[in-house]
Design an enzyme around this catalytic site. Structure first.
Site, PDB file in Angstrom:
ATOM      1  N   HIS A 141     -26.110  21.388  -1.977  1.00  0.00           N
ATOM      2  CA  HIS A 141     -26.378  21.658  -3.431  1.00  0.00           C
ATOM      3  C   HIS A 141     -25.315  23.049  -3.496  1.00  0.00           C
ATOM      4  O   HIS A 141     -25.125  23.625  -2.688  1.00  0.00           O
ATOM      5  CB  HIS A 141     -27.814  22.415  -3.790  1.00  0.00           C
ATOM      6  CG  HIS A 141     -27.991  22.743  -4.937  1.00  0.00           C
ATOM      7  ND1 HIS A 141     -28.050  22.267  -5.864  1.00  0.00           N
ATOM      8  CD2 HIS A 141     -28.295  24.139  -5.438  1.00  0.00           C
ATOM      9  CE1 HIS A 141     -28.424  22.816  -7.154  1.00  0.00           C
ATOM     10  NE2 HIS A 141     -28.424  24.094  -6.906  1.00  0.00           N
ATOM     11  N   GLU A 145     -25.311  14.909  -4.302  1.00  0.00           N
ATOM     12  CA  GLU A 145     -26.795  15.019  -4.033  1.00  0.00           C
ATOM     13  C   GLU A 145     -27.665  14.332  -4.858  1.00  0.00           C
ATOM     14  O   GLU A 145     -28.702  13.880  -4.469  1.00  0.00           O
ATOM     15  CB  GLU A 145     -27.159  16.582  -4.057  1.00  0.00           C
ATOM     16  CG  GLU A 145     -27.066  17.178  -5.451  1.00  0.00           C
ATOM     17  CD  GLU A 145     -27.781  18.700  -5.414  1.00  0.00           C
ATOM     18  OE1 GLU A 145     -28.533  18.875  -4.576  1.00  0.00           O
ATOM     19  OE2 GLU A 145     -26.958  19.474  -6.244  1.00  0.00           O
ATOM     20  N   LYS A 170       0.429   5.215  -6.247  1.00  0.00           N
ATOM     21  CA  LYS A 170      -0.348   5.276  -7.236  1.00  0.00           C
ATOM     22  C   LYS A 170      -1.271   6.544  -7.049  1.00  0.00           C
ATOM     23  O   LYS A 170      -1.187   7.069  -8.238  1.00  0.00           O
ATOM     24  CB  LYS A 170      -1.270   4.047  -7.152  1.00  0.00           C
ATOM     25  CG  LYS A 170      -2.511   3.831  -8.238  1.00  0.00           C
ATOM     26  CD  LYS A 170      -3.687   4.389  -7.575  1.00  0.00           C
ATOM     27  CE  LYS A 170      -4.427   3.645  -6.440  1.00  0.00           C
ATOM     28  NZ  LYS A 170      -4.682   2.470  -6.513  1.00  0.00           N
ATOM     29  N   TYR A 225      -8.448  -3.010 -12.100  1.00  0.00           N
ATOM     30  CA  TYR A 225      -8.255  -1.934 -11.930  1.00  0.00           C
ATOM     31  C   TYR A 225      -6.713  -1.163 -11.913  1.00  0.00           C
ATOM     32  O   TYR A 225      -6.627  -0.173 -12.258  1.00  0.00           O
ATOM     33  CB  TYR A 225      -8.835  -1.610 -10.253  1.00  0.00           C
ATOM     34  CG  TYR A 225      -7.831  -2.082  -9.203  1.00  0.00           C
ATOM     35  CD1 TYR A 225      -7.001  -1.354  -8.549  1.00  0.00           C
ATOM     36  CD2 TYR A 225      -7.697  -3.543  -8.755  1.00  0.00           C
ATOM     37  CE1 TYR A 225      -6.242  -1.684  -7.311  1.00  0.00           C
ATOM     38  CE2 TYR A 225      -6.775  -3.922  -7.700  1.00  0.00           C
ATOM     39  CZ  TYR A 225      -6.015  -2.934  -7.185  1.00  0.00           C
ATOM     40  OH  TYR A 225      -5.186  -3.314  -6.253  1.00  0.00           O
ATOM     41  N   CYS A 270       0.880  -1.146  -0.188  1.00  0.00           N
ATOM     42  CA  CYS A 270       0.028   0.063  -0.004  1.00  0.00           C
ATOM     43  C   CYS A 270       0.873   1.305   0.084  1.00  0.00           C
ATOM     44  O   CYS A 270       0.747   2.099  -0.928  1.00  0.00           O
ATOM     45  CB  CYS A 270      -0.894   0.189   1.326  1.00  0.00           C
ATOM     46  SG  CYS A 270      -1.608   1.523   1.597  1.00  0.00           S
ATOM     47  N   GLU A 326      -5.964   2.201 -14.024  1.00  0.00           N
ATOM     48  CA  GLU A 326      -5.445   3.289 -13.303  1.00  0.00           C
ATOM     49  C   GLU A 326      -4.133   3.796 -13.940  1.00  0.00           C
ATOM     50  O   GLU A 326      -3.885   4.729 -14.131  1.00  0.00           O
ATOM     51  CB  GLU A 326      -4.896   2.932 -11.944  1.00  0.00           C
ATOM     52  CG  GLU A 326      -6.353   2.713 -11.029  1.00  0.00           C
ATOM     53  CD  GLU A 326      -5.979   2.138  -9.603  1.00  0.00           C
ATOM     54  OE1 GLU A 326      -7.113   2.356  -8.984  1.00  0.00           O
ATOM     55  OE2 GLU A 326      -4.937   1.683  -9.243  1.00  0.00           O
ATOM     56  N   CYS A 354      -1.270   1.858  -3.027  1.00  0.00           N
ATOM     57  CA  CYS A 354      -2.308   2.847  -2.911  1.00  0.00           C
ATOM     58  C   CYS A 354      -1.799   4.205  -3.046  1.00  0.00           C
ATOM     59  O   CYS A 354      -2.191   5.202  -3.673  1.00  0.00           O
ATOM     60  CB  CYS A 354      -2.910   2.709  -1.670  1.00  0.00           C
ATOM     61  SG  CYS A 354      -3.424   1.016  -1.231  1.00  0.00           S
TER      62      CYS A 354
END
Lengths: 495, 565
Positions: free
Chosen positions: A468, A473, A77, A209, A69, A213, A74
């Site tokens: 908003h 939302e 990356k 993935y 990681c 990526e 992670c």
């Protein structure tokens, strides 16, 4: 507690009738191992941990505290994704009135240098975390000698042997290479995070993935990117509608997609690596990335000495408490190949410490684990995909979707839609899946994940007022059902 | 962020991706023919709004076209049980977020509905407004567009740390931004009109005035209605000080002919902070004058301090405890702001963000006896009914919680109450909101002080960290996050964040908080890694535990003392 490690010379001493050197010895100081060690120590256990020496590119004998990681996953990356995002951002800025010089430079070496600095910093932070928790860190390769015995082969070749009441294997996994002629010319994600220069032409093999990526990273930095994958769409296992959108977005940003394509041969030429596909197509590349899966690091652990069982992929088999078939040996993280994500390894590590030293048997809960793919724009999901929901459904499924042009694009002119989706059980009104592909999706999904984890209903989503103007939302304003799928109406696809 | 935004969920209705693509390609010309939109009786109005090219003037002629075509529809309503017949079941004055929502939903429930709105202009007045209202034309939307524009300067700075470099500093051209922003507003006001049109709502351009409890006068023409809805919103309010005529408000600030070189912004509320961020990002010299010691009264104390500090680090100068006394124009045209502490010269613009007032003047409210509060807001009951039966009010004109999504909720609830046989109260609990300052703020539920008053014993979890992006960029950006938990029930009663993406991040958590979830449930959720948001599910140790078990009437200061322990 914070000073414990520094005065912790006398490893053999034991206060109670504990005849072991350690209460817990952990092999592998990645996300799971460090978490389990620290938490066990906080429960009062005497903990030792070993890890291979640091290097950005891993091998049988190289690793580093922090693990995949922090060093090869992670974190680096995400840093490169940030870096890559600026490319398209600069384009978008123009319609907002910014006059950016035509000559914009990107310096890969500088970014890589800063990335390495950051990783070294984190590596030190992790070491400090261990030392502050009173965990004894050994540098070297850990091996199992018996159900309660480990050895650490240090850099100079000398061996240390320790007995431990419990042994935890948290050695993670490594990128695999497919067996293609010329495969040695290709690199894996490890090297991709540490290239000396930015490749001008890249061929990425894989549809997972990691593949999407890296394709996004290099494309954002201006490289020509060819992405080859076996299925019709990338990201097998994710919601099909999301996969289709990711494919469209990758293409929209200039990545050349080669679906249903495998590579047959890599040949070194003067002009670069000549890549041949199974359609007979030839692509020239400076770098070929294999992102074709990862395998658990179980080969050199000498697991057979204790009789620890593996599954057919080489992953350690564990029960719900992360215990192997040998009661004193446990395993967490990617080496168990359950859900290979950092936060899952952390959860498994935490539960293990609780179970073994906290007097509180605790199973990690692998349901409704959210995750993110940091392609550009990113994808994030929690719960079931539409296909999974249909597969598992006992009753009707309601699908709510919202496809829209993000407000930012209205001025930048970028042609890219955001897609959001909620999957609801018609019977219970529970939201059983959520997914989103669009800017900020991973950040947006975290809160949604809590609601879904806790069984929130669509009515509860609807009763929440929106923020908003935001993209998020849309998740609380999906009023009309896009489609209802009857329990019987299971669709089969082969994407 | 959808262009659908507040809107009528244009997007969910049009969920098919093919259709989306079509829409994209053909703009709105196909909208009316869409099989997904229920357009009972409409001949397809071709509303060919080509986005960016439209000038302001073209809108009125289009409107006229629509008007002529739409008028006669649904003259009488089906449910004519009452003795008297009316032109409409519902007449709405004001086609902003609340009015449009209530009108559309009412029409969907089968009511015959008309809505009147003033002609479009970017700056509102007694005689100008525009379909879409504050949110679309003078609020959320243009504001957010300018926030996007202004954020780039920060991104340019960040990008340097990620290996990007520029031959020369990027510069900003104000007129490009204004032109593109206004084209977008034109597009949106067109969409809103279309949405009304498609719902079968009759749109009348002009100023509505109530003549009697069932009659509205629009520029001399009388319309009768069983119910009247007042949803005329609010407008910026500028206190009466010498030199007031030199001052701009937020309406004007969103549509300036040229970029301020040096601007004074008076006010410490969210509008002041948002504009401070916008102008600072667009490279103006920004000074903010606030009456109190802290910005954002009503927000969590720690958030208030944090956001001011982060904004200061970006170069905004805060002048605290300074009240404006006069604005003076010099011979060279520059402005000076005189406050209780002194005078600062050299401003190209002075903006007042000193509050908003409901638009209740000259509406005829007094003549029919609709009661107002002392700020001029219409007093309503839980169902948004005014003191006069059949006259209702939603949105900012009622000054309850002045947010677009709240007006939408009120409008939706009202339509249900009136026309779906389902009396519905809007629910004002746990409403999330955002401030699009830079960095932005997102929050939902109670702040720490409110939670102490309401629950007595609370646990507070905070995180204050440097995000991954900042470690590379080298900029002083930080993120602050806070959870407020009721100690007795373990329920998370408040969540606050200031930092990049806060507004987006908080929405999902708002669902969790609205649903009454506990800290344990937060903790049981796995993080999305690596994100900022995951911090909210990985806060293990309380920063402080506040215990005043006698509960109830503890004052703020006592609570603060306890917090320090």
């Amino acid at each position: 507690m914070s000073r414990k490690m520094l005065i912790d010379g006398d490893i053999g001493s034991s206060d109670d009738n504990n005849q072991y050197d350690f209460d817990l010895f952990v092999i592998g100081a990645g996300s799971g191992g460090v978490r389990a060690s620290r938490f066990s120590a906080q429960y009062g256990a005497k903990v030792g941990i070993c890890e291979l020496p640091f290097h950005p590119v891993s091998s049988e004998t190289i690793g580093g505290v922090g693990g995949t990681c922090v060093i090869r996953g992670c974190v680096p990356k995400k840093i490169l994704v940030y870096g890559a995002n600026f490319g398209p951002e600069l384009e978008d800025a123009r319609e907002y009135g910014w006059q950016v010089n035509e000559k914009v430079d990107f310096d890969w070496t500088k970014l890589l240098h800063k990335k390495t600095e950051e990783i070294l910093r984190l590596n030190a932070v992790y070491k400090r975390l261990l030392s502050n928790a009173g965990v004894k860190l050994f540098e070297g390769e850990g091996r199992i000698v018996g159900p309660n015995e480990v050895e650490v082969i240090q850099l100079d070749g000398t061996k240390l042997s320790y007995s431990a009441k419990h042994i935890l294997i948290a050695t993670g996994s490594r990128a695999q290479r497919p067996d293609i002629p010329g495969q040695e010319l290709a690199i894996t994600s490890d090297e991709a995070l540490s290239l000396d220069e930015l490749p001008k032409r890249v061929v990425v093999l894989g549809g997972g993935y990691i593949a999407v990526e890296f394709a996004s990273i290099w494309r954002g930095m201006g490289s020509t990117v060819n992405l080859c994958f076996r299925k019709e769409l990338p990201l097998r296992g994710f919601d099909d509608e999301m996969r289709a959108l990711v494919a469209r977005n990758l293409e929209g940003r200039g990545i050349i997609l080669h679906p249903q394509t495998n590579l047959t041969q890599l040949v070194k030429t003067e002009d670069g690596i000549k890549v041949t596909t199974d359609h007979g197509e030839e692509l020239m590349a400076d770098v070929v990335l294999f992102a074709t899966g990862r395998a658990p690091n179980t080969k050199r652990l000498n697991l057979q000495a204790a009789g620890v069982e593996l599954d057919k992929t080489g992953a350690i088999k564990v029960n719900e408490y992360s215990q192997t078939n040998v009661p004193s040996i446990w395993a967490i993280g990617d080496v168990t190949n359950r859900i290979n994500l950092t936060p899952v390894a952390l959860m498994e590590g935490t539960m293990l410490a609780k179970t073994v030293f906290g007097n509180e048997p605790s199973k990690p809960d692998h349901s409704n684990v959210p995750c993110a793919v940091f392609c550009i724009p990113p994808l994030s999901v929690v719960g079931l995909s539409e296909e999974q929901a249909i597969e598992q459904a006992t009753g009707d499924i309601l699908v709510f979707t919202s496809t829209f042009n993000p407000m930012k694009n209205t001025i930048s002119g970028r042609q890219e839609k955001t897609l959001m989706k909620l999957i609801v059980s018609a019977e219970s009104d529970k939201v059983i899946g959520a997914s989103m592909c669009g800017p900020d999706a991973p950040e947006i999904m975290q809160g949604v994940a809590i609601a879904i984890k806790c069984g929130a209903t669509k009515a509860q989503f609807d009763s929440t007022v929106g923020i908003h103007p935001s993209a998020a939302e849309e998740f609380v304003t999906m009023r009309s059902v896009t489609r209802r799928i009857a329990a019987a109406g299971k669709r089969k696809t082969n994407l | 962020m959808a262009t659908s935004i507040t809107t009528p969920k244009l997007t969910t209705t049009l969920s098919s991706s093919t259709l989306q693509t079509l829409l994209r390609n053909h703009k709105f010309s196909i909208l009316n023919r869409s099989p997904f939109i229920t357009t009972p009786q409409l001949p397809s109005t071709t509303f060919n709004l080509s986005t960016k090219a439209l000038g302001f003037l073209s809108s009125s002629s289009r409107q006229a076209a629509i008007k002529s075509r739409r008028f006669v529809t649904r003259a009488e309503s089906a449910n004519g049980a009452e003795p008297r017949t009316y032109d409409f079941d519902l007449f709405t004055i004001g086609a902003g977020s609340g009015g449009v929502r209530a009108s559309r939903f009412a029409a969907n429930f089968g009511a015959s509905v008309a809505v009147c709105e003033l002609p479009f202009a970017t700056i509102s007045s007694e005689t100008t407004g525009g379909v879409g209202g504050t949110c679309v034309l003078r609020g959320c939307v243009p504001k957010k567009l300018l926030v996007y524009a202004s954020k780039y300067s920060h991104e340019f700075e960040e990008s340097l740390g990620f290996g990007w470099s520029y031959n020369s500093e990027p510069t900003h051209d104000w007129s490009t931004l204004m032109a593109n922003k206004n084209a977008e507003l034109q597009r949106l006001t067109g969409i809103y009109k279309n949405i009304l049109n498609n719902a079968g709502v009759k749109l009348i351009e002009g100023r509505g005035k109530i003549v009697d409890p069932h009659t509205v006068d629009v520029d001399g023409k009388l319309y009768t209605a069983r119910n009247i809805l007042v949803s005329v919103g609010g407008r910026p309010f500028i206190p009466d000080i010498p030199g007031k005529e030199y001052v701009i408000d937020s309406d004007a600030a969103l549509d300036l002919p040229s970029k301020p070189t040096k601007i004074a912004i008076v006010g410490g509320g969210y509008i002041a902070l948002e504009f401070a961020g916008i102008f600072n990002g667009l490279q103006s010299d920004v000074h903010v004058f606030i009456r109190q010691k802290q910005v954002l009264r009503g927000f969590d104390e720690e958030i208030r301090d944090f956001v001011a500090e982060q904004m200061s680090l970006k170069g905004i100068e805060f002048h605290t405890e300074e009240s404006p006394q006069a604005v003076i124009k010099s011979a060279d045209g520059s402005l000076s702001l005189k406050t209780n502490k002194g005078t600062i010269d050299g401003f190209s613009h002075v903006m007042f963000a000193t509050g908003r007032k409901p638009n209740t003047k000259n509406l005829g409210l007094e003549t029919v006896g609709v009661k107002l509060d002392k700020n001029g807001a219409i007093l309503v009951d839980e169902y948004s009914r005014s003191s006069i039966p059949h006259i209702w009010a939603v949105g900012d004109v009622t000054d309850r919680m002045n947010l677009t999504p709240v007006a939408l909720m009120e409008g939706g609830a009202l339509a249900k109450t009136l026309f779906a046989n389902e009396p519905t109260k809007p629910d004002f609990s746990a409403i999330p909101s955002a401030v699009f300052s830079q960095p932005p703020i997102g929050q939902v539920g109670l702040n720490e002080q409110q939670a102490i008053e309401e629950y007595g014993d609370i646990d507070v979890y905070t995180a204050n960290f440097r995000p991954l992006k900042a470690t590379l960029s080298g900029l002083p950006d930080r993120v602050f996050m806070k959870l407020v938990v009721s100690a007795k029930t373990n329920q998370v009663v408040g969540l606050h964040m200031c930092g990049e993406d806060s507004a987006e991040i908080v929405q999902g958590f708002a669902v969790a908080i609205k649903a009454g979830l506990t800290k344990a449930q937060f903790d049981s959720t796995v993080g999305v890694h690596p994100t900022s948001a995951e911090e909210f599910v990985t806060m293990r140790t309380p920063t402080r535990k506040i215990r005043n078990s006698s509960s109830g009437g503890k004052t703020d200061s006592e609570a603060k003392a306890a917090a320090g322990v």
